[in-house]
Enzyme design. Structure first.
Site, PDB file in Angstrom:
ATOM      1  N   LYS A   1     -17.422  -0.397   6.133  1.00  0.00           N
ATOM      2  CA  LYS A   1     -17.755  -1.633   5.251  1.00  0.00           C
ATOM      3  C   LYS A   1     -19.370  -1.406   4.977  1.00  0.00           C
ATOM      4  O   LYS A   1     -19.933  -1.373   3.833  1.00  0.00           O
ATOM      5  CB  LYS A   1     -17.577  -2.832   5.729  1.00  0.00           C
ATOM      6  CG  LYS A   1     -17.797  -3.945   4.845  1.00  0.00           C
ATOM      7  CD  LYS A   1     -17.277  -5.155   4.930  1.00  0.00           C
ATOM      8  CE  LYS A   1     -17.637  -6.062   3.939  1.00  0.00           C
ATOM      9  NZ  LYS A   1     -16.681  -7.222   3.633  1.00  0.00           N
TER      10      LYS A   1
ATOM     11  N   PHE B   1     -11.685  -6.827  14.128  1.00  0.00           N
ATOM     12  CA  PHE B   1     -10.480  -7.635  13.193  1.00  0.00           C
ATOM     13  C   PHE B   1     -10.244  -6.238  12.173  1.00  0.00           C
ATOM     14  O   PHE B   1     -11.139  -5.905  11.533  1.00  0.00           O
ATOM     15  CB  PHE B   1     -10.982  -8.515  12.551  1.00  0.00           C
ATOM     16  CG  PHE B   1      -9.969  -9.327  11.551  1.00  0.00           C
ATOM     17  CD1 PHE B   1      -8.803  -9.734  11.948  1.00  0.00           C
ATOM     18  CD2 PHE B   1     -10.225  -9.451  10.359  1.00  0.00           C
ATOM     19  CE1 PHE B   1      -7.621 -10.085  11.243  1.00  0.00           C
ATOM     20  CE2 PHE B   1      -9.364  -9.802   9.344  1.00  0.00           C
ATOM     21  CZ  PHE B   1      -8.022 -10.317   9.936  1.00  0.00           C
ATOM     22  N   GLN B   2      -8.874  -5.972  12.316  1.00  0.00           N
ATOM     23  CA  GLN B   2      -8.428  -5.155  11.104  1.00  0.00           C
ATOM     24  C   GLN B   2      -8.837  -3.682  11.329  1.00  0.00           C
ATOM     25  O   GLN B   2      -9.213  -3.111  10.412  1.00  0.00           O
ATOM     26  CB  GLN B   2      -8.396  -5.565   9.641  1.00  0.00           C
ATOM     27  CG  GLN B   2      -7.697  -6.778   9.402  1.00  0.00           C
ATOM     28  CD  GLN B   2      -7.671  -6.964   8.027  1.00  0.00           C
ATOM     29  OE1 GLN B   2      -8.426  -7.035   7.288  1.00  0.00           O
ATOM     30  NE2 GLN B   2      -6.453  -7.661   7.678  1.00  0.00           N
TER      31      GLN B   2
ATOM     32  N   GLU C   1       0.838  -1.099   0.025  1.00  0.00           N
ATOM     33  CA  GLU C   1      -0.153   0.045  -0.225  1.00  0.00           C
ATOM     34  C   GLU C   1       0.937   1.132  -0.007  1.00  0.00           C
ATOM     35  O   GLU C   1       0.476   2.341  -0.337  1.00  0.00           O
ATOM     36  CB  GLU C   1      -0.882  -0.119   1.216  1.00  0.00           C
ATOM     37  CG  GLU C   1      -2.178  -0.973   0.995  1.00  0.00           C
ATOM     38  CD  GLU C   1      -1.716  -2.419   1.531  1.00  0.00           C
ATOM     39  OE1 GLU C   1      -0.580  -2.563   1.774  1.00  0.00           O
ATOM     40  OE2 GLU C   1      -2.472  -3.431   1.635  1.00  0.00           O
TER      41      GLU C   1
ATOM     42  N   MET D   1      24.634   8.333   2.329  1.00  0.00           N
ATOM     43  CA  MET D   1      24.547   9.589   2.833  1.00  0.00           C
ATOM     44  C   MET D   1      24.670   9.434   4.486  1.00  0.00           C
ATOM     45  O   MET D   1      25.356  10.378   5.151  1.00  0.00           O
ATOM     46  CB  MET D   1      22.973  10.077   2.635  1.00  0.00           C
ATOM     47  CG  MET D   1      22.602  11.631   3.148  1.00  0.00           C
ATOM     48  SD  MET D   1      24.210  12.833   2.643  1.00  0.00           S
ATOM     49  CE  MET D   1      23.257  13.500   1.029  1.00  0.00           C
TER      50      MET D   1
HETATM   51  C1  LIG Z   1      12.652   5.308   5.077  1.00  0.00           C
HETATM   52  C2  LIG Z   1      13.938   5.961   5.575  1.00  0.00           C
HETATM   53  N1  LIG Z   1      14.660   5.319   6.499  1.00  0.00           N
HETATM   54  C3  LIG Z   1      15.835   5.988   6.798  1.00  0.00           C
HETATM   55  C4  LIG Z   1      16.476   6.931   6.206  1.00  0.00           C
HETATM   56  C5  LIG Z   1      17.772   7.711   6.576  1.00  0.00           C
HETATM   57  N2  LIG Z   1      18.517   7.859   5.413  1.00  0.00           N
HETATM   58  C6  LIG Z   1      18.523   8.951   4.482  1.00  0.00           C
HETATM   59  S1  LIG Z   1      19.582   8.600   3.519  1.00  0.00           S
HETATM   60  C7  LIG Z   1      19.790   6.986   3.945  1.00  0.00           C
HETATM   61  C8  LIG Z   1      20.958   6.194   3.029  1.00  0.00           C
HETATM   62  C9  LIG Z   1      20.219   5.695   1.646  1.00  0.00           C
HETATM   63  O1  LIG Z   1      20.923   4.663   1.203  1.00  0.00           O
HETATM   64  P1  LIG Z   1      21.106   4.681  -0.419  1.00  0.00           P
HETATM   65  O2  LIG Z   1      19.506   4.553  -0.840  1.00  0.00           O
HETATM   66  O3  LIG Z   1      21.878   3.415  -0.612  1.00  0.00           O
HETATM   67  O4  LIG Z   1      21.469   5.998  -0.981  1.00  0.00           O
HETATM   68  P2  LIG Z   1      22.942   6.498  -1.321  1.00  0.00           P
HETATM   69  O5  LIG Z   1      23.172   7.635   0.298  1.00  0.00           O
HETATM   70  O6  LIG Z   1      24.021   5.587  -0.951  1.00  0.00           O
HETATM   71  O7  LIG Z   1      23.042   7.296  -2.348  1.00  0.00           O
HETATM   72  C10 LIG Z   1      19.438   6.541   4.861  1.00  0.00           C
HETATM   73  C11 LIG Z   1      19.238   5.271   5.704  1.00  0.00           C
HETATM   74  C12 LIG Z   1      15.249   7.486   5.298  1.00  0.00           C
HETATM   75  N3  LIG Z   1      15.670   8.718   4.837  1.00  0.00           N
HETATM   76  N4  LIG Z   1      14.369   7.067   5.074  1.00  0.00           N
END
Ligand SMILES: Cc1ncc(C[n+]2csc(CCOP(=O)(O)OP(=O)(O)O)c2C)c(N)n1
Ligand SMILES: [Mg+2]
Lengths: 162, 563
Positions: free
Chosen positions: B161, B111-112, B49, B477
């Protein structure tokens, strides 16, 4: 600074949690909040007393207006207004102190609404200052219980400059 | 004739101009799914979803239309929340329909059952629980109206529902009347004139555009203002595309990973003309030193955006398009008398010098592929003619720094919430809106794994979305922050176990490509981009590459770390 906001809202389920959620979610203060229906069907009036720096108060008003179920927000601090709060309190009143408590009741034009051999239950109405003065005076006798409505406020008909 | 709630819902969607919806069925929405095939609505079955809501969001961002998602109660509804919050932060018009347990069971921990109206209250523009089928048509009308009007946003409608099963006379209101909701569209003339006076007096003006320019379709008016007066333009990430990114007046993005020239321009401008922005902390850096020499004109439709973070000299509450039209009108006679562009010439020279001394750059040494190269190559091959979605992290920053967005609605990225897993389903939504356009998700190896299941959706519906993974084998990052600010303690950011993305793509029925050497970049990208199928390109890039410039969190915009 403390501000009193009159907020007209659609009286529908969830409106209180929208307003309360706005305050908690954004870290705004609520000192008191009173809500009850108005003469108009489907519309309620909330009186919210809040406290904050001017920029925060401005945000609070804007954020309230942004809520879809809020019809109107008036900041009472920008007009002349009267405000009142009602309190019920239970205070110790022994044989020795009863007379003095009753004198205070008299001076503050409170009502005695319940009596027992050791306690008096009082009803008082007034603005913030009066309520504070009253509770300050009664505290030394021992206030056993306290229930307050929170402020309600109304714009004065004549907005006379002072 | 009496219709069921389900029929009313579907009929009303059609009346609202909806023809494509994204969804996932379940017990509470069975009646709706049962009636679905009787209506001219194309339903895209997602595999989670969250994907449905992101896809509806990508559809909306790319097309400017309202996106619609339909999910079941309980876990269906909670799965949708991240998507809803993402759209809310970026002001994207969506209507989300959630199933709910029958009204008699509400509050019983049935439920749900979840209180989705309660859960979503702080991440929707508004939400409704429909308790009586008689209220349904009006509620739907209001939901669509709220989603698209004023400052747009997601609106959720919770449908028990028994309400969708009940019957009533159907009447769809022509108009909405809500006494408590009246957005201000038209700018106050006095404020416009004050703004114009400031612009005339300015020596070093700078236009700063945000997502509001795109939301209000004001790019033409904005472009006219900037070009007529020859005022340089910078954009927040949400504003990229609001002014042609290949125009010499465009300085690129400002803020934490903004260009040197944009951040320096903000630092020295004496008049910041901020249009459709909200001064997010990623944009301003340290507030006390933001645009220290500038007066600020701030145009936005949402009064709460104004004076929330920065103090403003001329606030203009208005639809961006209308305000810019009014400003342009005021300038028409002025420009025939005064040579304002010449007045700003030395300012533009100064800007040109910053641009030349510190262009966006990276070290290209040795064998390893630099991620920036891949983005540059994508720009070169597509000539900017593509819809780019991004994931979150370094990939997002490189995608916004090194690709130039010529037109509005060509960049789909989660700005406010920074939702990993957003890009791919959003790209699916954009491809649904524009089956013939090239839609590319610039991804990270971490993010893509958050909604990889939507490969099935793309393959099933023959959506030729391209996923380009800038695979640095790490949560880049976060790794970058650990390197710079946490003693190089790479706690849980270097992913040792990586799936084989090529095999994974193939397992889903998509094409998989891998790029391991520099000379493969051009041919393989060309091949993948021209393929008629869903394709995943796994590009192995330098692991330790960082995004620069970087303004450390809490520093001023002029305190950039450079390459
Ligand atoms: C849902 C979610 N969880 C955690 C984060 C924290 N976060 C920001 S950037 C990042 C790393 C992303 O890794 P990747 O997709 O490999 O991108 P890269 O920076 O390596 O290009 C994380 C864990 C986030 N922004 N969103
Ligand atoms: Mg990565």
């Amino acid at each position: 600074m403390r501000h009193t906001l009159s907020v007209l809202v659609e009286n529908e389920p969830g409106v209180l949690s929208r307003v309360a959620g706005l305050f908690s979610g954004r870290g705004f203060n609520i000192e008191s909040l009173n809500v009850a229906p108005t003469l108009e069907d489907g519309v309620s009036l909330m009186t919210i007393v809040t406290d904050g720096e001017e920029l925060i108060i401005e945000q609070i008003k804007k954020q309230l207006r942004k809520l879809i179920t809020v019809i109107k927000v008036v900041d009472m601090n920008e007009v002349k207004y009267v405000d009142r709060e009602m309190i019920l309190l239970k205070v110790n009143a022994t044989e020795q102190t009863r007379a003095e408590v009753l004198r205070i009741v008299d001076i503050f034009r409170c009502k005695v609404v319940d009596v027992s051999p050791t306690e008096l239950a009082l009803e008082a109405t007034g603005d913030r200052g009066k309520i504070k003065a009253l509770t300050n005076l009664l505290v030394r006798f021992g206030i056993k219980e306290l229930a307050r409505t929170g402020s309600v406020a109304m714009r004065r008909s004549m907005q006379i400059e002072d | 004739m009496k219709l069921t709630g389900a029929q009313i819902l579907l009929e009303s969607m059609v009346k609202e101009g909806v023809d494509k919806i994204f969804g996932y069925p379940g017990g509470a929405v069975l009646d709706i799914y049962h009636a679905l095939s009787d209506y001219p609505l194309q339903h895209f079955l997602v595999r989670h979803e969250q994907g449905a809501v992101h896809a509806a969001d990508g559809f909306a961002r790319a097309s400017g239309r309202t996106g619609v998602a339909l999910v079941t109660s309980g876990p269906g509804a909670t799965n949708a929340i991240t998507g809803i919050a993402t759209a809310y932060m970026d002001s994207i018009p969506l209507v989300i329909f959630t199933g709910q347990v029958p009204t008699k069971l509400i509050g019983n921990d049935a439920f749900q059952e979840v209180d989705i109206v309660g859960i979503s209250r702080s991440c929707t523009k508004h939400n409704y629980l429909v308790k009586d089928v008689k209220d349904l048509a009006r509620t739907i009308k209001e939901a669509f109206y709220l989603a698209r009007s004023g400052r747009p946003g997601p609106v959720l409608v919770d449908l028990p529902k028994d309400v969708v099963a009940a019957r009533t006379e159907y009447y769809y209101p022509k108009q909405v009347s809500m006494r408590s909701y009246n957005p201000t569209y038209k700018a106050n003339k006095r404020q416009i004139q004050k703004g114009v006076t400031l612009i005339k007096k300015a020596k070093r003006p700078l236009i700063f555009t945000g997502g509001g320019v795109i939301a209000s379709d004001a790019h033409a008016e904005l472009t006219r203002l900037a070009r007529q007066l020859e005022i340089p333009v910078t954009s927040s990430m949400m504003g990229l595309g609001s002014f042609p990114g290949n125009d010499p007046l465009h300085l690129g993005m400002l803020g934490m990973h903004g260009t040197y020239v944009a951040n320096m321009a903000v630092n020295y401008t004496d008049l910041l003309i901020a249009v459709g922005v909200r001064f997010d902390d990623r944009v301003t850096g340290k507030l006390e030193t933001f645009a220290p020499e500038a007066k600020i004109i701030h145009i936005d439709i949402d009064p709460t955006s104004i004076r929330k973070n920065v103090s403003v000299d001329v606030p203009i509450v208005s639809d961006c398009k209308r305000a810019l039209e009014a400003i342009n009108e005021e300038f028409a006679p002025i420009l025939s008398q005064e040579d304002l562009p010449r007045k700003f010439a030395s300012w533009r020279d100064k800007i040109r010098a910053w641009e030349e001394s510190h262009p966006l750059s990276y070290e290209d040494n040795g064998e390893v592929i630099k991620p920036q190269m891949v983005v540059e190559k994508l720009y070169e091959i597509t000539k900017g003619e593509a819809i780019i979605a991004t994931e979150v992290g370094q990939n997002q920053m490189w995608a916004t720094q090194h690709f130039k967005y010529h037109k509005p609605r060509t960049l789909l990225t989660s700005g406010g919430l920074g939702t990993m897993g957003y890009g791919f389903p959003a790209a699916i939504g954009a491809q649904v809106a524009f089956p013939d356009k090239l839609v590319i998700d610039i991804a990270g190896d971490g993010s893509i794994q958050m909604n990889i299941q939507e490969l099935t959706t793309a393959v099933c519906h023959r959506l030729p979305v391209k996923i380009i993974i800038l695979n640095n084998c790490c949560l880049g990052m976060v790794r970058q922050w650990q390197e710079l600010f946490y003693d190089r303690n790479y706690s849980f950011t270097c992913l040792e176990q990586m799936p084989d993305f090529v095999k994974l793509a193939e397992a889903f029925g998509a094409e998989g490509y891998r790029i391991q050497a520099k000379e493969e970049i051009d041919p393989v990208l060309r091949q993948a981009l021209s393929s008629p199928y869903t394709a995943v390109v796994d590009v192995l890039v330098e692991q330790g590459e960082n995004v620069y410039p970087m303004v450390p969190s809490g520093a001023g915009l002029n305190e950039m770390l450079l390459v």
